[in-house]
Design a protein around this motif. Structure first.
Motif, PDB file in Angstrom:
ATOM      1  N   ARG A  24      32.028  37.830  36.247  1.00  0.00           N
ATOM      2  CA  ARG A  24      31.859  36.421  36.641  1.00  0.00           C
ATOM      3  C   ARG A  24      33.120  35.594  36.407  1.00  0.00           C
ATOM      4  NH1 ARG A  24      26.747  37.246  33.962  1.00  0.00           N
ATOM      5  NH2 ARG A  24      25.082  37.339  35.503  1.00  0.00           N
ATOM      6  N   LEU A  25      34.013  36.068  35.557  1.00  0.00           N
ATOM      7  CA  LEU A  25      35.238  35.336  35.237  1.00  0.00           C
ATOM      8  C   LEU A  25      36.396  35.659  36.178  1.00  0.00           C
ATOM      9  CD1 LEU A  25      35.113  35.689  31.352  1.00  0.00           C
ATOM     10  CD2 LEU A  25      34.525  33.667  32.715  1.00  0.00           C
ATOM     11  N   ILE A  26      36.261  36.679  37.011  1.00  0.00           N
ATOM     12  CA  ILE A  26      37.346  37.042  37.933  1.00  0.00           C
ATOM     13  C   ILE A  26      37.499  35.915  38.949  1.00  0.00           C
ATOM     14  CG2 ILE A  26      38.227  38.731  39.594  1.00  0.00           C
ATOM     15  CD1 ILE A  26      36.189  40.747  38.342  1.00  0.00           C
ATOM     16  N   PRO A  27      38.673  35.316  39.023  1.00  0.00           N
ATOM     17  CA  PRO A  27      38.866  34.199  39.954  1.00  0.00           C
ATOM     18  C   PRO A  27      38.862  34.651  41.417  1.00  0.00           C
ATOM     19  CG  PRO A  27      40.676  34.365  38.370  1.00  0.00           C
ATOM     20  CD  PRO A  27      39.847  35.587  38.224  1.00  0.00           C
ATOM     21  N   LYS A  28      38.518  33.728  42.299  1.00  0.00           N
ATOM     22  CA  LYS A  28      38.611  34.002  43.739  1.00  0.00           C
ATOM     23  C   LYS A  28      40.044  34.382  44.068  1.00  0.00           C
ATOM     24  CE  LYS A  28      34.912  31.060  45.350  1.00  0.00           C
ATOM     25  NZ  LYS A  28      34.510  29.910  46.148  1.00  0.00           N
ATOM     26  N   GLY A  29      40.179  35.346  44.966  1.00  0.00           N
ATOM     27  CA  GLY A  29      41.506  35.786  45.377  1.00  0.00           C
ATOM     28  C   GLY A  29      42.137  36.798  44.446  1.00  0.00           C
ATOM     29  N   ARG A  30      41.384  37.245  43.445  1.00  0.00           N
ATOM     30  CA  ARG A  30      41.863  38.241  42.499  1.00  0.00           C
ATOM     31  C   ARG A  30      40.841  39.375  42.437  1.00  0.00           C
ATOM     32  NH1 ARG A  30      45.205  35.892  38.537  1.00  0.00           N
ATOM     33  NH2 ARG A  30      45.877  38.012  38.079  1.00  0.00           N
ATOM     34  N   ALA A  31      41.252  40.524  41.929  1.00  0.00           N
ATOM     35  CA  ALA A  31      40.356  41.676  41.794  1.00  0.00           C
ATOM     36  C   ALA A  31      40.770  42.453  40.554  1.00  0.00           C
ATOM     37  CB  ALA A  31      40.437  42.564  43.032  1.00  0.00           C
ATOM     38  N   THR A  32      39.853  43.243  40.056  1.00  0.00           N
ATOM     39  CA  THR A  32      40.144  44.081  38.893  1.00  0.00           C
ATOM     40  C   THR A  32      39.521  45.447  39.091  1.00  0.00           C
ATOM     41  OG1 THR A  32      40.287  44.066  36.472  1.00  0.00           O
ATOM     42  CG2 THR A  32      38.162  43.427  37.438  1.00  0.00           C
ATOM     43  N   HIS A  59      32.234  42.261  44.615  1.00  0.00           N
ATOM     44  CA  HIS A  59      33.259  42.671  45.581  1.00  0.00           C
ATOM     45  C   HIS A  59      34.655  42.630  44.975  1.00  0.00           C
ATOM     46  CE1 HIS A  59      33.043  38.295  45.901  1.00  0.00           C
ATOM     47  NE2 HIS A  59      34.277  38.329  46.383  1.00  0.00           N
ATOM     48  N   ARG A  60      34.825  41.965  43.840  1.00  0.00           N
ATOM     49  CA  ARG A  60      36.136  41.846  43.203  1.00  0.00           C
ATOM     50  C   ARG A  60      36.439  42.996  42.244  1.00  0.00           C
ATOM     51  NH1 ARG A  60      35.048  35.597  41.859  1.00  0.00           N
ATOM     52  NH2 ARG A  60      35.059  34.839  44.014  1.00  0.00           N
ATOM     53  N   VAL A  61      35.558  43.991  42.181  1.00  0.00           N
ATOM     54  CA  VAL A  61      35.779  45.140  41.297  1.00  0.00           C
ATOM     55  C   VAL A  61      35.972  46.380  42.158  1.00  0.00           C
ATOM     56  CG1 VAL A  61      34.901  46.489  39.372  1.00  0.00           C
ATOM     57  CG2 VAL A  61      34.330  44.052  39.527  1.00  0.00           C
ATOM     58  N   TRP A 110      43.749  41.402  38.444  1.00  0.00           N
ATOM     59  CA  TRP A 110      43.386  40.523  37.320  1.00  0.00           C
ATOM     60  C   TRP A 110      43.053  41.411  36.130  1.00  0.00           C
ATOM     61  CZ3 TRP A 110      38.684  39.567  34.683  1.00  0.00           C
ATOM     62  CH2 TRP A 110      38.637  38.376  33.957  1.00  0.00           C
ATOM     63  N   ASP A 111      43.871  41.310  35.097  1.00  0.00           N
ATOM     64  CA  ASP A 111      43.695  42.144  33.906  1.00  0.00           C
ATOM     65  C   ASP A 111      42.987  41.325  32.838  1.00  0.00           C
ATOM     66  OD1 ASP A 111      43.833  43.746  31.668  1.00  0.00           O
ATOM     67  OD2 ASP A 111      45.961  44.237  31.923  1.00  0.00           O
ATOM     68  N   PRO A 112      41.717  41.596  32.573  1.00  0.00           N
ATOM     69  CA  PRO A 112      40.991  40.793  31.600  1.00  0.00           C
ATOM     70  C   PRO A 112      41.607  40.835  30.201  1.00  0.00           C
ATOM     71  CG  PRO A 112      39.659  42.678  32.265  1.00  0.00           C
ATOM     72  CD  PRO A 112      40.870  42.646  33.143  1.00  0.00           C
ATOM     73  N   GLU A 113      42.271  41.937  29.832  1.00  0.00           N
ATOM     74  CA  GLU A 113      42.899  42.001  28.510  1.00  0.00           C
ATOM     75  C   GLU A 113      44.016  40.958  28.380  1.00  0.00           C
ATOM     76  OE1 GLU A 113      42.559  46.021  26.235  1.00  0.00           O
ATOM     77  OE2 GLU A 113      43.646  46.384  28.118  1.00  0.00           O
ATOM     78  N   LYS A 114      44.713  40.694  29.467  1.00  0.00           N
ATOM     79  CA  LYS A 114      45.785  39.687  29.445  1.00  0.00           C
ATOM     80  C   LYS A 114      45.228  38.292  29.710  1.00  0.00           C
ATOM     81  CE  LYS A 114      49.412  42.837  30.873  1.00  0.00           C
ATOM     82  NZ  LYS A 114      50.329  43.223  31.950  1.00  0.00           N
ATOM     83  N   GLU A 115      44.364  38.181  30.692  1.00  0.00           N
ATOM     84  CA  GLU A 115      43.868  36.875  31.133  1.00  0.00           C
ATOM     85  C   GLU A 115      42.897  36.223  30.156  1.00  0.00           C
ATOM     86  OE1 GLU A 115      45.080  35.417  33.818  1.00  0.00           O
ATOM     87  OE2 GLU A 115      46.150  37.135  34.649  1.00  0.00           O
ATOM     88  N   LEU A 116      42.185  37.031  29.389  1.00  0.00           N
ATOM     89  CA  LEU A 116      41.149  36.488  28.505  1.00  0.00           C
ATOM     90  C   LEU A 116      41.534  36.555  27.026  1.00  0.00           C
ATOM     91  CD1 LEU A 116      37.981  37.980  30.263  1.00  0.00           C
ATOM     92  CD2 LEU A 116      38.996  35.699  30.538  1.00  0.00           C
ATOM     93  N   SER A 117      42.783  36.863  26.758  1.00  0.00           N
ATOM     94  CA  SER A 117      43.231  36.954  25.346  1.00  0.00           C
ATOM     95  C   SER A 117      43.597  35.598  24.802  1.00  0.00           C
ATOM     96  CB  SER A 117      44.433  37.879  25.220  1.00  0.00           C
ATOM     97  OG  SER A 117      44.056  39.187  25.594  1.00  0.00           O
TER      98      SER A 117
END
Length: 111
Positions: A17-25, A59-61, A104-111
């Motif tokens: 749910r935290l992945i921004p529009k226009g990004r994928a992980t 769809h972002r995964v 979108w790397d959650p380890e970097k973006e959510l740290s």
């Protein structure tokens, strides 16, 4: 301690749910963020039951190379690509073309 079952699945959904529009992980990036680096497949199982849930931008995964490996889980085989493209992500031959730019790397973006 690693989380199991529904609790892990809920944590996966919270990250997605935290992945921004226009990004994928990737499945693996989510697993690593959740402390289960070797459990990308378990993230895939969680995602497998989420494709029709409201509010989870499944769809972002994609897989670690940016390939739309779960496209058949959506209502049509082109739905995943259409949703990504509507957010500005370029997809060709079932692969995100600008993967490094939109990853979108959650380890970097959510740290």
């Amino acid at each position: 301690m690693k989380k199991k079952g529904n609790e892990f699945f809920d944590d996966v959904y919270d990250v997605v749910r935290l992945i921004p529009k226009g990004r994928a992980t990737s499945y693996g990036a989510i697993a690593a963020y959740l402390g289960s680096r070797r459990n990308a497949r378990m993230v895939g199982w969680a995602m497998g039951s989420s494709y029709e849930k409201h509010g989870i931008p499944a769809h972002r995964v994609v897989n670690s190379q940016g390939i739309l490996s779960a496209k058949m889980q959506f209502p049509t085989p082109t739905t995943m690509q259409e949703r990504l493209e509507s957010e500005g992500i370029v997809v060709k031959n079932e692969k995100i073309q600008n993967w490094k730019d939109c990853f979108w790397d959650p380890e970097k973006e959510l740290s």
